[in-house]
Design a protein around this motif. Structure first.
Motif, PDB file in Angstrom:
ATOM      1  N   UNK A  40      80.774   0.752 -52.183  1.00 43.54           N
ATOM      2  CA  UNK A  40      81.636   0.619 -51.003  1.00 43.54           C
ATOM      3  C   UNK A  40      82.914   1.439 -51.144  1.00 43.54           C
ATOM      4  N   UNK A  41      82.739   2.721 -51.422  1.00 43.08           N
ATOM      5  CA  UNK A  41      83.884   3.629 -51.521  1.00 43.08           C
ATOM      6  C   UNK A  41      84.395   3.967 -50.126  1.00 43.08           C
ATOM      7  N   UNK A  42      85.664   4.313 -50.037  1.00 40.74           N
ATOM      8  CA  UNK A  42      86.213   4.710 -48.736  1.00 40.74           C
ATOM      9  C   UNK A  42      85.601   6.029 -48.271  1.00 40.74           C
ATOM     10  N   UNK A  43      85.161   6.859 -49.227  1.00 47.10           N
ATOM     11  CA  UNK A  43      84.418   8.074 -48.871  1.00 47.10           C
ATOM     12  C   UNK A  43      82.936   7.715 -48.840  1.00 47.10           C
ATOM     13  N   UNK A  44      82.424   7.546 -47.655  1.00 50.19           N
ATOM     14  CA  UNK A  44      81.057   7.056 -47.485  1.00 50.19           C
ATOM     15  C   UNK A  44      80.009   7.986 -48.077  1.00 50.19           C
ATOM     16  N   UNK A  45      80.322   9.274 -48.213  1.00 49.35           N
ATOM     17  CA  UNK A  45      79.359  10.204 -48.790  1.00 49.35           C
ATOM     18  C   UNK A  45      79.133   9.950 -50.281  1.00 49.35           C
ATOM     19  N   UNK A  46      80.006   9.180 -50.920  1.00 50.20           N
ATOM     20  CA  UNK A  46      79.846   8.874 -52.343  1.00 50.20           C
ATOM     21  C   UNK A  46      79.039   7.601 -52.570  1.00 50.20           C
ATOM     22  N   UNK A  47      78.913   6.770 -51.538  1.00 45.20           N
ATOM     23  CA  UNK A  47      78.146   5.529 -51.669  1.00 45.20           C
ATOM     24  C   UNK A  47      76.689   5.835 -52.002  1.00 45.20           C
ATOM     25  N   UNK A  48      76.153   5.069 -52.930  1.00 45.97           N
ATOM     26  CA  UNK A  48      74.773   5.249 -53.356  1.00 45.97           C
ATOM     27  C   UNK A  48      74.627   6.155 -54.555  1.00 45.97           C
ATOM     28  N   UNK A  49      75.702   6.854 -54.932  1.00 47.42           N
ATOM     29  CA  UNK A  49      75.630   7.746 -56.083  1.00 47.42           C
ATOM     30  C   UNK A  49      75.783   6.962 -57.383  1.00 47.42           C
ATOM     31  N   UNK A  50      75.207   7.507 -58.439  1.00 46.92           N
ATOM     32  CA  UNK A  50      75.281   6.915 -59.772  1.00 46.92           C
ATOM     33  C   UNK A  50      76.169   7.759 -60.665  1.00 46.92           C
ATOM     34  N   UNK A  51      76.689   7.120 -61.693  1.00 51.43           N
ATOM     35  CA  UNK A  51      77.507   7.836 -62.661  1.00 51.43           C
ATOM     36  C   UNK A  51      77.827   6.944 -63.841  1.00 51.43           C
ATOM     37  N   UNK A 104      85.734  10.845 -60.044  1.00 51.23           N
ATOM     38  CA  UNK A 104      86.503  10.157 -59.005  1.00 51.23           C
ATOM     39  C   UNK A 104      87.021   8.845 -59.561  1.00 51.23           C
ATOM     40  N   UNK A 105      88.070   8.321 -58.937  1.00 56.04           N
ATOM     41  CA  UNK A 105      88.582   6.986 -59.249  1.00 56.04           C
ATOM     42  C   UNK A 105      88.150   6.047 -58.139  1.00 56.04           C
ATOM     43  N   UNK A 106      87.647   4.880 -58.545  1.00 56.17           N
ATOM     44  CA  UNK A 106      87.173   3.894 -57.579  1.00 56.17           C
ATOM     45  C   UNK A 106      87.776   2.537 -57.871  1.00 56.17           C
ATOM     46  N   UNK A 137      87.567  -1.307 -58.457  1.00 53.89           N
ATOM     47  CA  UNK A 137      86.514  -2.029 -59.168  1.00 53.89           C
ATOM     48  C   UNK A 137      85.521  -2.665 -58.216  1.00 53.89           C
ATOM     49  N   UNK A 138      85.989  -3.044 -57.033  1.00 50.71           N
ATOM     50  CA  UNK A 138      85.099  -3.674 -56.064  1.00 50.71           C
ATOM     51  C   UNK A 138      84.177  -2.673 -55.377  1.00 50.71           C
ATOM     52  N   UNK A 139      84.386  -1.379 -55.614  1.00 55.47           N
ATOM     53  CA  UNK A 139      83.567  -0.346 -54.974  1.00 55.47           C
ATOM     54  C   UNK A 139      82.393   0.096 -55.837  1.00 55.47           C
ATOM     55  N   UNK A 140      82.341  -0.367 -57.078  1.00 52.66           N
ATOM     56  CA  UNK A 140      81.242   0.021 -57.961  1.00 52.66           C
ATOM     57  C   UNK A 140      80.600  -1.214 -58.558  1.00 52.66           C
ATOM     58  N   UNK A 141      79.352  -1.070 -58.932  1.00 54.64           N
ATOM     59  CA  UNK A 141      78.642  -2.131 -59.635  1.00 54.64           C
ATOM     60  C   UNK A 141      78.021  -1.554 -60.885  1.00 54.64           C
ATOM     61  N   UNK A 142      78.093  -2.297 -61.962  1.00 57.46           N
ATOM     62  CA  UNK A 142      77.458  -1.854 -63.203  1.00 57.46           C
ATOM     63  C   UNK A 142      75.953  -2.053 -63.074  1.00 57.46           C
ATOM     64  N   UNK A 143      75.203  -1.112 -63.563  1.00 54.75           N
ATOM     65  CA  UNK A 143      73.752  -1.197 -63.466  1.00 54.75           C
ATOM     66  C   UNK A 143      73.119  -1.089 -64.855  1.00 54.75           C
ATOM     67  N   UNK A 144      72.073  -1.857 -65.044  1.00 55.35           N
ATOM     68  CA  UNK A 144      71.261  -1.769 -66.245  1.00 55.35           C
ATOM     69  C   UNK A 144      69.874  -2.246 -65.876  1.00 55.35           C
TER      70      UNK A 144
END
Length: 69
Positions: free
Chosen positions: A9-20, A51-53, A55-62
């Motif tokens: 849920x980044x303010x830049x919608x084009x970054x949503x769904x990306x992994x890093x 980019x800086x996000x 914490x509520x805009x990213x989720x940790x994945x495993x």
């Protein structure tokens, strides 16, 4: 840190769904609460951009599952 994340849920919608990879945590003013709007993760996206996000805009994945930041 070096934890895999997905942008949700980044303010830049084009970054949503990306992994890093979350490479650093910036808790400003000594705040440790990840929900504070000023705290950020530095994330190196798989595209090579950093980019800086919030914490509520990213989720940790495993193993393909999301864990909230």
């Amino acid at each position: 840190m070096d934890q895999r994340v997905k942008v949700y849920s980044a303010s830049r919608h084009d970054l949503n769904g990306q992994h890093g990879v979350a490479t650093d945590w910036h808790g400003y003013g000594g705040a440790t609460d990840f929900r504070d709007k000023h705290n950020r993760y530095s994330v190196l996206l798989d595209s090579g951009e950093t980019h800086s996000f919030k914490a509520t805009a990213v989720g940790f994945v495993s193993d393909g599952r999301r864990r909230c930041g």
